[in-house]
Design an enzyme around this catalytic site. Sequence first.
Site, PDB file in Angstrom:
ATOM      1  N   SER A  13      39.777  40.007  32.490  1.00 15.30           N
ATOM      2  CA  SER A  13      40.952  39.183  32.792  1.00 15.30           C
ATOM      3  C   SER A  13      40.527  37.726  32.842  1.00 15.30           C
ATOM      4  O   SER A  13      39.404  37.415  33.269  1.00 15.30           O
ATOM      5  CB  SER A  13      41.565  39.589  34.132  1.00 15.30           C
TER       6      SER A  13
ATOM      7  N   TYR B 196      40.366  41.188  43.164  1.00 14.62           N
ATOM      8  CA  TYR B 196      40.591  41.439  41.739  1.00 14.62           C
ATOM      9  C   TYR B 196      39.706  40.524  40.896  1.00 14.62           C
ATOM     10  O   TYR B 196      39.066  40.966  39.934  1.00 14.62           O
ATOM     11  CB  TYR B 196      42.068  41.214  41.423  1.00 14.62           C
TER      12      TYR B 196
END
Length: 245
Positions: free
Chosen positions: A142, A155
Amino acid sequence: MFPDLAGRRALVTGGTRGIGRAVVLGLARAGATVVAGHQRQTEEAESLRRELKDTGGDHLLVQADVADPGQITELVEATGTHLGGLDIVVNNVGTISHIPYAQLPLDEWTQVLTTNLTATHLVTQGALSLLGDSGSVINIGSGSGVVGLPLRAHYTAAKTGLIGLTRSLSKELGVRGIRVNLVSPGVIETHHAEGIDPAVKAAYTNRIPLGRIGTAEEVAAVVLFLASDVSSYVNGATFAVDGGI
């Protein structure tokens, strides 16, 4: 040049929705035989099974919760039984939550790190005997793993960890002919994006030089490139698929 994956065997985790689904269908349509891991029996899983049937290949969906190491073992064993070996591994499965760091509970930290990082390690390690002396491992990261985002420390930590894992494995496994690369999507139209506040979504769009949010199929196209011989000398690389944000 569109990748020709005829005769290749692939395992994709998190394969029934969003980017994972686009990757599974892209691989199948390019000629690969695919095992898709998924957490729950849902209509999305059933519809993917129907779409895969239309490709004509002997594809398989396997239910497995990658937060459970035992189920990862079962997924890899089922893959070996069905395919006899592997040429491609796509570690796509992931989860996200938005919590202020000061209130971030340990169990939430552990869950997100387990699903986004530890599962990638366990699936890849388990698949080594199936990959043999060649293959392509593609990890889905990501953009947040590079820039960092508020409310997503756990995350971001997991996705940053994937960068290090990818680079280390590319060096260690490269001598075996196994390439390991990372695809780093930006803001993509998936189920994760559906819950984004319209104002926040507009703000993101305004920052993207191409002026739009990406599609899962655009991410899948880069995965197919890395899965194929077209990228035979690409190893340890990170590919940002983010419209330039």
